[in-house]
Design a protein around this motif. Structure first.
Motif, PDB file in Angstrom:
ATOM      1  N   THR A  35      42.435   5.410  55.928  1.00 23.57           N
ATOM      2  CA  THR A  35      42.482   3.987  55.543  1.00 23.57           C
ATOM      3  C   THR A  35      43.532   3.764  54.454  1.00 23.57           C
ATOM      4  O   THR A  35      44.009   2.642  54.283  1.00 23.57           O
ATOM      5  CB  THR A  35      41.106   3.496  55.033  1.00 23.57           C
ATOM      6  N   MET A  36      43.906   4.820  53.710  1.00 27.74           N
ATOM      7  CA  MET A  36      44.922   4.656  52.651  1.00 27.74           C
ATOM      8  C   MET A  36      46.256   4.257  53.271  1.00 27.74           C
ATOM      9  O   MET A  36      46.941   3.352  52.782  1.00 27.74           O
ATOM     10  CB  MET A  36      45.116   5.959  51.857  1.00 27.74           C
ATOM     11  N   THR A  37      46.624   4.956  54.344  1.00 31.47           N
ATOM     12  CA  THR A  37      47.912   4.683  54.986  1.00 31.47           C
ATOM     13  C   THR A  37      47.912   3.279  55.574  1.00 31.47           C
ATOM     14  O   THR A  37      48.880   2.524  55.419  1.00 31.47           O
ATOM     15  CB  THR A  37      48.161   5.732  56.095  1.00 31.47           C
ATOM     16  N   ARG A  62      42.389  11.590  53.030  1.00 29.59           N
ATOM     17  CA  ARG A  62      43.077  12.242  51.902  1.00 29.59           C
ATOM     18  C   ARG A  62      42.234  12.186  50.641  1.00 29.59           C
ATOM     19  O   ARG A  62      41.637  11.157  50.328  1.00 29.59           O
ATOM     20  CB  ARG A  62      44.384  11.496  51.598  1.00 29.59           C
ATOM     21  N   GLY A  63      42.214  13.298  49.924  1.00 34.35           N
ATOM     22  CA  GLY A  63      41.565  13.324  48.621  1.00 34.35           C
ATOM     23  C   GLY A  63      42.614  13.424  47.528  1.00 34.35           C
ATOM     24  O   GLY A  63      43.820  13.400  47.808  1.00 34.35           O
ATOM     25  N   ARG A  64      42.170  13.548  46.300  1.00 31.03           N
ATOM     26  CA  ARG A  64      43.087  13.729  45.178  1.00 31.03           C
ATOM     27  C   ARG A  64      43.788  15.073  45.323  1.00 31.03           C
ATOM     28  O   ARG A  64      43.280  15.984  45.941  1.00 31.03           O
ATOM     29  CB  ARG A  64      42.319  13.726  43.852  1.00 31.03           C
ATOM     30  N   LEU A  76      31.167   6.500  54.822  1.00 36.72           N
ATOM     31  CA  LEU A  76      31.817   5.221  54.586  1.00 36.72           C
ATOM     32  C   LEU A  76      33.211   5.533  54.044  1.00 36.72           C
ATOM     33  O   LEU A  76      33.346   6.312  53.097  1.00 36.72           O
ATOM     34  CB  LEU A  76      30.993   4.450  53.540  1.00 36.72           C
ATOM     35  N   ALA A  77      34.237   4.980  54.684  1.00 36.26           N
ATOM     36  CA  ALA A  77      35.617   5.218  54.242  1.00 36.26           C
ATOM     37  C   ALA A  77      36.334   3.879  54.227  1.00 36.26           C
ATOM     38  O   ALA A  77      36.439   3.219  55.256  1.00 36.26           O
ATOM     39  CB  ALA A  77      36.321   6.178  55.201  1.00 36.26           C
ATOM     40  N   LEU A  78      36.797   3.483  53.047  1.00 37.62           N
ATOM     41  CA  LEU A  78      37.485   2.192  52.954  1.00 37.62           C
ATOM     42  C   LEU A  78      38.573   2.221  51.902  1.00 37.62           C
ATOM     43  O   LEU A  78      38.551   3.057  50.999  1.00 37.62           O
ATOM     44  CB  LEU A  78      36.488   1.075  52.611  1.00 37.62           C
ATOM     45  N   ASN A 118      36.885  10.704  38.561  1.00 37.81           N
ATOM     46  CA  ASN A 118      36.688   9.728  39.637  1.00 37.81           C
ATOM     47  C   ASN A 118      35.671  10.157  40.689  1.00 37.81           C
ATOM     48  O   ASN A 118      35.826   9.829  41.848  1.00 37.81           O
ATOM     49  CB  ASN A 118      38.024   9.423  40.323  1.00 37.81           C
ATOM     50  N   ASP A 119      34.650  10.887  40.272  1.00 40.68           N
ATOM     51  CA  ASP A 119      33.604  11.246  41.235  1.00 40.68           C
ATOM     52  C   ASP A 119      32.326  10.508  40.876  1.00 40.68           C
ATOM     53  O   ASP A 119      32.066  10.240  39.703  1.00 40.68           O
ATOM     54  CB  ASP A 119      33.276  12.749  41.170  1.00 40.68           C
ATOM     55  N   VAL A 120      31.534  10.229  41.898  1.00 48.24           N
ATOM     56  CA  VAL A 120      30.189   9.723  41.634  1.00 48.24           C
ATOM     57  C   VAL A 120      29.208  10.768  42.168  1.00 48.24           C
ATOM     58  O   VAL A 120      29.375  11.280  43.286  1.00 48.24           O
ATOM     59  CB  VAL A 120      29.956   8.338  42.276  1.00 48.24           C
ATOM     60  N   ILE A 148      37.886   4.592  48.740  1.00 47.14           N
ATOM     61  CA  ILE A 148      36.534   5.044  48.389  1.00 47.14           C
ATOM     62  C   ILE A 148      35.905   5.728  49.606  1.00 47.14           C
ATOM     63  O   ILE A 148      35.890   5.174  50.708  1.00 47.14           O
ATOM     64  CB  ILE A 148      35.646   3.844  47.957  1.00 47.14           C
ATOM     65  N   GLY A 149      35.422   6.928  49.387  1.00 42.42           N
ATOM     66  CA  GLY A 149      34.716   7.647  50.452  1.00 42.42           C
ATOM     67  C   GLY A 149      33.312   7.992  49.977  1.00 42.42           C
ATOM     68  O   GLY A 149      33.150   8.659  48.955  1.00 42.42           O
ATOM     69  N   ILE A 150      32.307   7.506  50.696  1.00 45.05           N
ATOM     70  CA  ILE A 150      30.907   7.799  50.312  1.00 45.05           C
ATOM     71  C   ILE A 150      30.231   8.552  51.451  1.00 45.05           C
ATOM     72  O   ILE A 150      30.295   8.145  52.607  1.00 45.05           O
ATOM     73  CB  ILE A 150      30.112   6.500  50.015  1.00 45.05           C
TER      74      ILE A 150
HETATM   75  C1  BTN Z   1      38.649  12.698  46.020  1.00 46.62           C
HETATM   76  O1  BTN Z   1      37.526  12.878  45.548  1.00 46.62           O
HETATM   77  O2  BTN Z   1      39.471  13.617  46.104  1.00 46.62           O
HETATM   78  C2  BTN Z   1      39.028  11.315  46.510  1.00 46.62           C
HETATM   79  C3  BTN Z   1      38.587  11.078  47.906  1.00 46.62           C
HETATM   80  C4  BTN Z   1      38.934   9.702  48.434  1.00 46.62           C
HETATM   81  C5  BTN Z   1      38.532   9.530  49.893  1.00 46.62           C
HETATM   82  C6  BTN Z   1      38.723   8.128  50.396  1.00 46.62           C
HETATM   83  S1  BTN Z   1      37.937   7.863  51.950  1.00 46.62           S
HETATM   84  C7  BTN Z   1      38.726   6.335  52.114  1.00 46.62           C
HETATM   85  C8  BTN Z   1      40.139   6.533  51.643  1.00 46.62           C
HETATM   86  N1  BTN Z   1      40.966   7.063  52.723  1.00 46.62           N
HETATM   87  C9  BTN Z   1      41.402   8.294  52.453  1.00 46.62           C
HETATM   88  O3  BTN Z   1      42.134   8.973  53.210  1.00 46.62           O
HETATM   89  N2  BTN Z   1      40.972   8.699  51.261  1.00 46.62           N
HETATM   90  C10 BTN Z   1      40.158   7.682  50.616  1.00 46.62           C
END
Ligand code: BTN
Length: 261
Positions: A35-37, A62-64, A76-78, A118-120, A148-150
């Motif tokens: 969703t980032m792209t 993608r993550g950090r 959930l990915a947004l 940035n983690d929950v 945000i990814g939950i």
């Molecule tokens: C992390 O903890 O490294 C950050 C993770 C972020 C994941 C979210 S899911 C929705 C959005 N799309 C992605 O590709 N990454 C973020």
């Protein structure tokens, strides 16, 4: 009853949604790489501020720090497109963390905690990751995207690479949770906190950080430091008192709480 397929259609998300900015436009994909792209493409086309891109499943999440982010069905990915001023940029991570914390609490009754940066966490394990990307031209913010990814309805035990440190809402509760309810509440909280844009956002974020006052190990710039997490500054940076007594400011890095997660 909630099923794995609980609907994330645009209509089911937006009907009766009382937000001013976040969610003015919602784009839903059953499956996409990230969703980032997609959100960055929207931002480059000057999509309305608050545009939300949401996916049932990501194939290249993608993550950090260039890490992969797992988002199979049930997660959930947004991503949300924003056009903040330079001064508001550092508060986006605070807004996002607080919005996630409030929405999980409201929908599930769990008491999530925020781990710098940035983690929950839910019951000490990572339930959500947040990624903020932006495009700056000199001092002008062209756009920012909050991702945000939950982990909502996944069995973390099925994913060995995250199992030791992660959890999901359904694993914690022993029942499935409506992704739509979490998402709708999340958009309301993001909207409220983004428009609030004042000192209380920083103060609430700081006061909910599980990291402060704890012995931590920080990995930053390829090195590892140990010390006490003493405080955070308004720009979001963390101040550590190292074991040799010296003070150190960390702008970005990975933190492990040394006694437990
Ligand atoms: C992390 O903890 O490294 C950050 C993770 C972020 C994941 C979210 S899911 C929705 C959005 N799309 C992605 O590709 N990454 C973020």
């Amino acid at each position: 009853m909630v099923t794995r397929k609980d609907s994330l259609s645009v209509e089911s998300i937006s009907t009766g949604l009382k937000t001013q900015v976040v969610g003015r436009k919602i784009i839903h994909y059953p499956r996409l790489p990230s969703t980032m792209t997609a959100a960055r493409q929207e931002a480059r086309r000057r999509a309305p501020e608050g545009t939300v891109v949401v996916a049932d499943e990501q194939t290249a999440g993608r993550g950090r720090r260039e890490r992969r982010w797992l988002s199979p069905g049930g997660c959930l990915a947004l991503s949300v497109v924003l056009y903040p001023g330079l001064a508001q940029l550092s508060s986006l991570i605070m807004i996002a963390s607080l919005a996630v914390m409030h929405s999980i609490r409201a929908v599930t009754g769990l008491e999530p905690q925020i781990k710098w940066p940035n983690d929950v966490l839910a019951n000490g394990k990572k339930v959500c990751g947040i990624l903020v990307e932006n495009d700056l031209k000199g001092k002008k913010v062209e756009y920012a995207v909050i991702g945000i990814g939950i982990n909502v309805n996944i069995k973390v035990a099925e994913f060995s690479e995250i199992e030791p440190v992660a959890t999901s809402l359904s694993d914690e509760l022993g029942r499935e949770v409506s992704r739509r309810d979490v998402l709708r509440r999340l958009l309301v909280e993001l909207d409220r906190l983004y428009l609030q844009a004042d000192e209380t956002v920083f103060e609430e974020w700081r006061d909910n950080l599980v990291t402060l006052g704890k012995p931590v190990r920080v990995e930053t710039g390829g090195r590892i430091y140990e010390g006490m997490a003493e405080s955070v500054a308004r720009d979001g940076s963390l101040t550590l008192r190292l074991t040799n007594g010296a003070m150190m400011t960390v702008v970005a890095g990975d933190v492990t709480l040394r006694h437990g997660q």
